[in-house]
Design an enzyme around this catalytic site. Structure first.
Site, PDB file in Angstrom:
ATOM      1  N   SER A 296     -10.163  -0.924   7.192  1.00 29.70           N
ATOM      2  CA  SER A 296      -9.495  -0.619   5.764  1.00 29.70           C
ATOM      3  C   SER A 296      -8.605  -1.491   5.156  1.00 29.70           C
ATOM      4  O   SER A 296      -8.313  -1.481   4.032  1.00 29.70           O
ATOM      5  CB  SER A 296      -8.491   0.788   5.744  1.00 29.70           C
ATOM      6  OG  SER A 296      -9.112   2.002   5.826  1.00 29.70           O
TER       7      SER A 296
ATOM      8  N   LYS B 250       0.805  -1.110  -0.012  1.00 27.39           N
ATOM      9  CA  LYS B 250      -0.218   0.098   0.087  1.00 27.39           C
ATOM     10  C   LYS B 250       0.915   1.066  -0.072  1.00 27.39           C
ATOM     11  O   LYS B 250       2.050   1.177   0.804  1.00 27.39           O
ATOM     12  CB  LYS B 250      -0.979   0.095   1.345  1.00 27.39           C
ATOM     13  CG  LYS B 250      -1.933   1.023   1.292  1.00 27.39           C
ATOM     14  CD  LYS B 250      -2.832   0.724   2.526  1.00 27.39           C
ATOM     15  CE  LYS B 250      -4.006   1.847   2.566  1.00 27.39           C
ATOM     16  NZ  LYS B 250      -4.869   1.750   3.783  1.00 27.39           N
TER      17      LYS B 250
ATOM     18  N   SER C  81      -9.610   1.773   3.217  1.00 27.38           N
ATOM     19  CA  SER C  81      -8.663   2.509   2.045  1.00 27.38           C
ATOM     20  C   SER C  81      -7.665   1.493   1.377  1.00 27.38           C
ATOM     21  O   SER C  81      -7.017   2.150   0.397  1.00 27.38           O
ATOM     22  CB  SER C  81      -7.917   3.560   2.926  1.00 27.38           C
ATOM     23  OG  SER C  81      -6.901   2.732   3.694  1.00 27.38           O
TER      24      SER C  81
END
Length: 463
Positions: A173, A79, A149
């Site tokens: 997330s 990420k 996210s």
């Protein structure tokens, strides 16, 4: 079967048996990225040359000295909050344009030491402050949200464009996009995996964890990334994280929520999750109905902690360049500046009480089983959902509602696929346990997964 279709566990076995080389595996996954990512938008950037060089190096090392461990030569995504020395960490934001990491994050160091091959940085909702990841499309239906996210990481794994990936979880997330894209997502116990070198959203709520195709894969990644790090004040030395188990669940008590987790969920989600809980019973577990303590305060505590902490981190850049933030993120950051110290302290006190109450709940059960999210992936651009009782709820509030408790209390939470709705969209079940019982949720998740017919299934991405 092409190499990109293999789970981490399958690929690792093939590499160790010299049936598959890291170079072949990496080339297959890079080819898959080239075929599907133009449609999915999972990646910020792909470092193909560096990945090829790393896979060739891994192949040489394995041929001469044997594998360092199960992740050696396995291609991964990180990420775009996670620092890798010499690479940009943009947090999918114009605010971070030109930022290059000066040193590795702790998790990047550990994965590098394990011999994993970095493919890319994956998209996040800007600074992880959202539940949709608008740059990225759902792997099962491109007209729907990926979840956030960590949407880029979840979609990459679901599409076979990464063998595994790391995400972060502050209000859900990791688990929300995992559930919406039909993959496994693990939020470890708070402090078990270091956050040093990871761009924060909320210091007291942030977690780092894996997104994978199977529960066994998640266990392998957790074992490689967990460990004490003096650079992270919240880091702790937890018990060793094993990755065995599965099968017989006799003697294990599974809590089934009588409140909160089945309030305002879609019929398809409730049916699939209750059926999965029934499967745990068939495997020998005892089902125990439980009441969720302090349920009415969960969302207020989540926002009361996260919003002011996020605004404190962004204080300088928000004043210097507010126009560089996406409107939805800027509004939340500005709202956080209006939170009083008294409100923040009350949220902290309520969290302490909630942690204690959840610990008492776990005195009577080993694992809590519940829906991961109350509905499957929403249409892109959909702002609200109307429930059967007439309640109208923001989509983002809906997704965070069932995942936030594990972040507030810091307990381990595993999400795994347990079915699909009539539109073919994935449904996830969430397993939670007492702090540092990560091995327990992995054991139960693996037992369910071994009994399921379609574990590790890739999304049917049209290329």
């Amino acid at each position: 079967m092409q190499p990109f279709e293999l789970s981490l566990t399958e690929a690792s076995r093939a590499v160790r048996a010299r049936e598959l080389s890291p170079v072949e595996l990496t080339e297959s996954v890079l080819g898959r990225i080239g075929a599907v990512d133009g449609r999915l938008g999972a990646y910020v950037t792909v470092v193909a040359d560096e990945a090829r060089a790393a896979s060739a190096r891994a192949e040489r090392e394995i041929s001469t000295s044997g594998p360092r461990g199960p992740l050696h030569g396995i291609p991964m995504g990180l990420k775009d909050l996670i620092d890798v020395k010499g690479m940009p960490t943009t947090a999918s934001s114009d605010v971070r344009a030109g930022h290059v990491a000066e040193r590795d994050s702790h998790v990047a160091e550990r994965l590098g030491a394990a011999g994993a091959v970095l493919l890319s940085k994956t998209h996040t909702h800007e600074f992880a402050y959202g539940l949709t990841t608008p740059q990225t499309s759902n792997a099962w239906d491109h007209s729907r949200v990926a979840g956030g996210s960590s949407g880029g990481s979840a979609v990459a794994v679901a599409a076979g464009a990464a063998t595994f990936a790391l995400g972060t979880d502050t209000g859900g997330s990791i688990r929300v996009p995992a559930a919406l894209n039909g993959v496994v997502g693990l939020k470890p116990t708070y402090g078990l995996v270091s956050r040093s070198g990871v761009t924060p959203l909320s210091w007291s709520l942030d977690h780092v964890g894996p997104l994978t195709r199977t529960v066994q894969d998640a266990a392998l990644v957790l074992a490689a990334t967990a460990g004490h790090d003096p650079r992270d004040p919240a880091s702790v030395s937890g018990p060793p994280v094993g990755h065995s188990g599965g099968g017989d669940l006799r003697g294990l008590r599974v809590g089934v929520p009588g409140t909160y987790y089945f309030d305002r969920v879609s019929p398809a989600v409730e049916e699939a999750v209750r059926r999965a809980i029934g499967r745990l019973s068939e495997l020998g577990a005892e089902l125990v109905e439980v009441e969720i303590p302090m349920a009415r305060y969960i969302q207020a505590v989540q926002w009361g902690l996260m919003v002011p902490e996020a605004s404190a981190y962004h204080e300088r850049s928000l004043r210097a360049a507010p126009g560089l933030y996406a409107p939805d993120v800027r509004i939340l950051l500005e709202a956080g500046e209006l939170t009083s110290a008294g409100d923040y302290l009350r949220a902290q006190r309520a969290r302490t009480m909630m942690r204690d109450a959840w610990a008492r709940m776990f005195d009577g059960i080993d694992v809590l089983a519940a829906p991961a999210v109350p509905m499957t992936a929403a249409e892109a651009g959909q702002d609200t959902v109307e429930w059967a009782d007439g309640t109208i709820e923001a989509v983002s509030d809906s997704y965070v509602r069932l995942s936030a408790p594990a972040d507030i209390t810091g307990v381990p939470a595993l999400t795994l696929p347990v079915g699909h709705d009539r539109a073919g969209l994935p449904i996830g079940m969430q397993l939670m346990a007492r702090a540092f019982r990560d091995a327990t949720v992995l054991r139960v998740g693996r037992a369910y997964e071994e009994a399921a017919a379609d574990r590790g299934r890739l999304a049917p991405v049209v290329v």
